[in-house]
Design a protein around this motif. Structure first.
Motif, PDB file in Angstrom:
ATOM      1  N   ILE A   1       0.955  -1.103   0.067  1.00  0.00           N
ATOM      2  CA  ILE A   1       0.065   0.013  -0.103  1.00  0.00           C
ATOM      3  C   ILE A   1       0.875   1.152   0.055  1.00  0.00           C
ATOM      4  O   ILE A   1       0.243   2.494  -0.112  1.00  0.00           O
ATOM      5  N   GLY A   2       2.260   1.112   0.212  1.00  0.00           N
ATOM      6  CA  GLY A   2       3.048   2.290  -0.020  1.00  0.00           C
ATOM      7  C   GLY A   2       3.560   2.739   1.312  1.00  0.00           C
ATOM      8  O   GLY A   2       4.410   3.779   1.435  1.00  0.00           O
ATOM      9  N   LYS A   3       2.832   2.163   2.541  1.00  0.00           N
ATOM     10  CA  LYS A   3       3.469   2.824   3.769  1.00  0.00           C
ATOM     11  C   LYS A   3       5.054   2.287   4.090  1.00  0.00           C
ATOM     12  O   LYS A   3       5.629   3.208   4.768  1.00  0.00           O
ATOM     13  N   LEU A   4       5.318   1.088   3.519  1.00  0.00           N
ATOM     14  CA  LEU A   4       6.956   0.774   3.751  1.00  0.00           C
ATOM     15  C   LEU A   4       7.158   0.786   2.135  1.00  0.00           C
ATOM     16  O   LEU A   4       6.580   0.367   1.408  1.00  0.00           O
ATOM     17  N   GLU A   5       8.625   1.077   2.262  1.00  0.00           N
ATOM     18  CA  GLU A   5       9.126   1.141   0.799  1.00  0.00           C
ATOM     19  C   GLU A   5       9.423  -0.244   0.096  1.00  0.00           C
ATOM     20  O   GLU A   5       9.029  -0.328  -0.808  1.00  0.00           O
ATOM     21  N   LYS A   6       9.900  -1.112   1.076  1.00  0.00           N
ATOM     22  CA  LYS A   6      10.146  -2.459   0.404  1.00  0.00           C
ATOM     23  C   LYS A   6      10.301  -3.669   1.587  1.00  0.00           C
ATOM     24  O   LYS A   6      10.381  -3.192   2.600  1.00  0.00           O
ATOM     25  N   LEU A   7       9.881  -4.649   1.198  1.00  0.00           N
ATOM     26  CA  LEU A   7      10.004  -5.843   2.042  1.00  0.00           C
ATOM     27  C   LEU A   7      11.425  -6.606   1.968  1.00  0.00           C
ATOM     28  O   LEU A   7      11.682  -6.834   0.835  1.00  0.00           O
ATOM     29  N   THR A   8      12.001  -6.747   3.093  1.00  0.00           N
ATOM     30  CA  THR A   8      13.249  -7.730   2.988  1.00  0.00           C
ATOM     31  C   THR A   8      12.833  -9.024   3.542  1.00  0.00           C
ATOM     32  O   THR A   8      12.144  -9.215   4.544  1.00  0.00           O
ATOM     33  N   VAL A   9      13.254  -9.810   2.554  1.00  0.00           N
ATOM     34  CA  VAL A   9      13.095 -11.468   2.946  1.00  0.00           C
ATOM     35  C   VAL A   9      14.253 -11.871   3.732  1.00  0.00           C
ATOM     36  O   VAL A   9      15.234 -11.722   3.565  1.00  0.00           O
ATOM     37  N   PHE A  10      14.032 -12.319   4.914  1.00  0.00           N
ATOM     38  CA  PHE A  10      15.096 -12.628   5.882  1.00  0.00           C
ATOM     39  C   PHE A  10      15.828 -13.846   5.603  1.00  0.00           C
ATOM     40  O   PHE A  10      15.541 -14.851   6.423  1.00  0.00           O
ATOM     41  N   GLY A  11      16.507 -13.930   4.485  1.00  0.00           N
ATOM     42  CA  GLY A  11      17.548 -15.079   4.166  1.00  0.00           C
ATOM     43  C   GLY A  11      16.516 -15.913   3.242  1.00  0.00           C
ATOM     44  O   GLY A  11      15.695 -16.442   3.321  1.00  0.00           O
ATOM     45  N   ASN A  12      17.526 -16.523   2.350  1.00  0.00           N
ATOM     46  CA  ASN A  12      16.926 -17.556   1.578  1.00  0.00           C
ATOM     47  C   ASN A  12      18.077 -18.734   1.147  1.00  0.00           C
ATOM     48  O   ASN A  12      18.118 -19.439   0.371  1.00  0.00           O
TER      49      ASN A  12
ATOM     50  N   ASN B   1      19.514 -10.437   4.762  1.00  0.00           N
ATOM     51  CA  ASN B   1      20.158 -11.444   5.737  1.00  0.00           C
ATOM     52  C   ASN B   1      19.232 -12.249   6.427  1.00  0.00           C
ATOM     53  O   ASN B   1      18.138 -11.717   6.861  1.00  0.00           O
ATOM     54  N   ARG B   2      19.586 -13.194   7.215  1.00  0.00           N
ATOM     55  CA  ARG B   2      18.774 -13.910   8.025  1.00  0.00           C
ATOM     56  C   ARG B   2      18.358 -13.033   9.366  1.00  0.00           C
ATOM     57  O   ARG B   2      19.097 -12.149   9.729  1.00  0.00           O
ATOM     58  N   ARG B   3      17.138 -13.492   9.948  1.00  0.00           N
ATOM     59  CA  ARG B   3      16.848 -12.592  11.386  1.00  0.00           C
ATOM     60  C   ARG B   3      17.312 -13.272  12.419  1.00  0.00           C
ATOM     61  O   ARG B   3      16.828 -14.557  12.376  1.00  0.00           O
ATOM     62  N   GLU B   4      17.892 -12.876  13.499  1.00  0.00           N
ATOM     63  CA  GLU B   4      18.321 -13.695  14.816  1.00  0.00           C
ATOM     64  C   GLU B   4      17.052 -14.128  15.264  1.00  0.00           C
ATOM     65  O   GLU B   4      16.023 -13.473  15.269  1.00  0.00           O
ATOM     66  N   GLY B   5      17.260 -15.438  15.552  1.00  0.00           N
ATOM     67  CA  GLY B   5      16.087 -16.115  16.368  1.00  0.00           C
ATOM     68  C   GLY B   5      15.235 -16.804  15.529  1.00  0.00           C
ATOM     69  O   GLY B   5      14.419 -17.579  15.897  1.00  0.00           O
ATOM     70  N   ASP B   6      15.173 -16.475  13.896  1.00  0.00           N
ATOM     71  CA  ASP B   6      14.164 -17.448  13.140  1.00  0.00           C
ATOM     72  C   ASP B   6      14.719 -18.791  13.274  1.00  0.00           C
ATOM     73  O   ASP B   6      15.899 -19.167  13.294  1.00  0.00           O
ATOM     74  N   ILE B   7      13.594 -19.733  13.076  1.00  0.00           N
ATOM     75  CA  ILE B   7      14.140 -21.059  12.834  1.00  0.00           C
ATOM     76  C   ILE B   7      13.528 -21.661  11.493  1.00  0.00           C
ATOM     77  O   ILE B   7      12.831 -20.878  10.847  1.00  0.00           O
ATOM     78  N   ALA B   8      14.176 -22.496  10.952  1.00  0.00           N
ATOM     79  CA  ALA B   8      13.866 -22.589   9.430  1.00  0.00           C
ATOM     80  C   ALA B   8      12.482 -23.076   8.994  1.00  0.00           C
ATOM     81  O   ALA B   8      11.890 -22.629   8.051  1.00  0.00           O
ATOM     82  N   ALA B   9      11.949 -23.892   9.972  1.00  0.00           N
ATOM     83  CA  ALA B   9      10.692 -24.408   9.594  1.00  0.00           C
ATOM     84  C   ALA B   9      10.045 -25.021  10.703  1.00  0.00           C
ATOM     85  O   ALA B   9      10.442 -25.495  11.872  1.00  0.00           O
TER      86      ALA B   9
END
Ligand code: WQD
Length: 342
Positions: free
Chosen positions: A211-222, A295-303
């Protein structure tokens, strides 16, 4: 029959109140201090249901103020305790705020439940209690590993508090519901998550970017060991979560309860990657999302995703909404907020 909802102005609390109004004749009392919600939620509930609930602006860390609500509303038969802080990242930065708020609020609610003889309680728990799981899908008997955040730890401790408390209170019963990833908004587009803090979660980030409130989404790691390298989660529509609460409380009140404190997963059982979630959003909204891989986000688990057999067997519950419904309802809500300048 009177039911007390704590956190009733919040995301899941407000959707649960709508479900209760539309599926039962229970009388609702709500408590919320608007630390992550606003009083307007009750207007939205009224707009959808035509009903105005009775509500109090009370901080549950204040035992005297909390007791006053129970004093004024004798014969409460059930409590659904949603009220808690729930931002994983924030909990890492401000652990004591999380332990103080989430645990003292729960402790006061349990004290009141015993003092005012409220027989049933539903505790809002989380799949984050499983920690960095290995075997998938997770069942309620899966081993709980080290919590990845203070938020998750407050939910692990909360479940133990409820368990210890129920064991020494003969007449009382409880169910802890472990939510996987609640997303989406009410199908009418007139209610959804309107937290007062900047979003931490993927779906509000997607819709606010679109909707334009945020400029872009970062995907935390692939670079995770998953089908497309991005993390897998079990996204579940907030109204499916809400419906499960009604069924769980009905089960405690009317059902033949096998365990005084039972624990039930609330997930669809379907693991979805971040890229799959983005693709589903683009498909249903017709919007091209501006995102990049970071980059990955601290504390995220894979699945992590649920085995939800117990919810089906114990509560006769089924999730009704699929990923497209979740994304479309979230998008409708984002546009509704934009048009009504929340
Ligand atoms: C989901 C995925 C991120 C934002 C949530 C709640 C927690 C609990 C469990 C109920 C992850 C990725 C996110 C972004 C991204 N629910 N992501 N870019 O971490 O699974 O935890 O569910 O109790 O309260 O916080 O949810 O939505 O933050 O992240 O790539 O800008 O999306 O890495 O893989 P999470 P989330």
């Amino acid at each position: 029959m009177k039911i007390l909802i704590t956190g009733g102005a919040g995301y899941i609390g407000s959707h649960t109140i709508i479900e209760i109004i539309q599926n039962t004749n229970w009388e609702i009392i709500s408590i919320d201090n608007y630390s992550n919600s606003s009083e307007e939620a009750y207007d939205r509930i009224e707009k959808i249901t035509g009903k105005r609930v009775k509500y109090y602006n009370v901080d549950l860390k204040n035992l005297l103020a909390t007791e006053k609500v129970f004093n004024e509303n004798p014969d409460i038969k059930g409590i659904i305790h949603f009220a808690a802080f729930k931002a994983v990242g924030e909990s890492v930065e401000q652990p004591l705020m999380y332990y103080d708020n989430n645990l003292n609020s729960l402790s006061n609610i349990l004290k009141c439940q015993a003092k005012y003889d409220v027989p049933n309680i539903i505790f809002s728990s989380s799949c984050s209690v499983y920690g960095n799981v290995e075997e998938l899908p997770v069942t309620e008997n899966s081993k709980l590993r080290k919590s990845e955040s203070p938020y998750a730890y407050t939910k692990q401790i909360g479940e133990v508090m409820v368990d210890n408390f129920i064991k020494v209170n003969e007449e009382l019963k409880a169910i802890s519901l472990r939510y996987f990833n609640p997303v989406g908004a009410h199908i009418s587009g007139l209610n959804g998550e309107s937290s007062t803090t900047k979003p931490n979660n993927l779906v509000p980030f997607i819709t606010q970017t679109a909707i334009g409130k945020l400029e872009k989404l970062t995907v935390f790691g692939n670079d995770y060991d998953t089908k497309d390298g991005t993390c897998v989660r079990d996204y579940i529509h907030v109204s499916d979560i809400a419906n499960a609460h009604v069924l769980a409380l009905k089960y405690l009140i009317d059902g033949v309860v096998e365990k005084k404190h039972d624990i039930i997963n609330l997930g669809t059982g379907v693991g979805v990657t971040v890229i799959e979630a983005i693709n589903a959003f683009e498909k249903v909204s017709g919007e091209k999302l501006n995102y990049e891989i970071g980059n990955r986000r601290e504390g995220d688990i894979a699945a992590i995703y649920a085995n939800n057999d117990k919810a089906k067997e114990t509560l006769a519950w089924e999730s009704k909404y699929n990923l497209d419904d979740m994304m479309l309802s979230a998008w409708k809500w984002e546009k509704y907020q934009e048009e009504n300048k929340f």
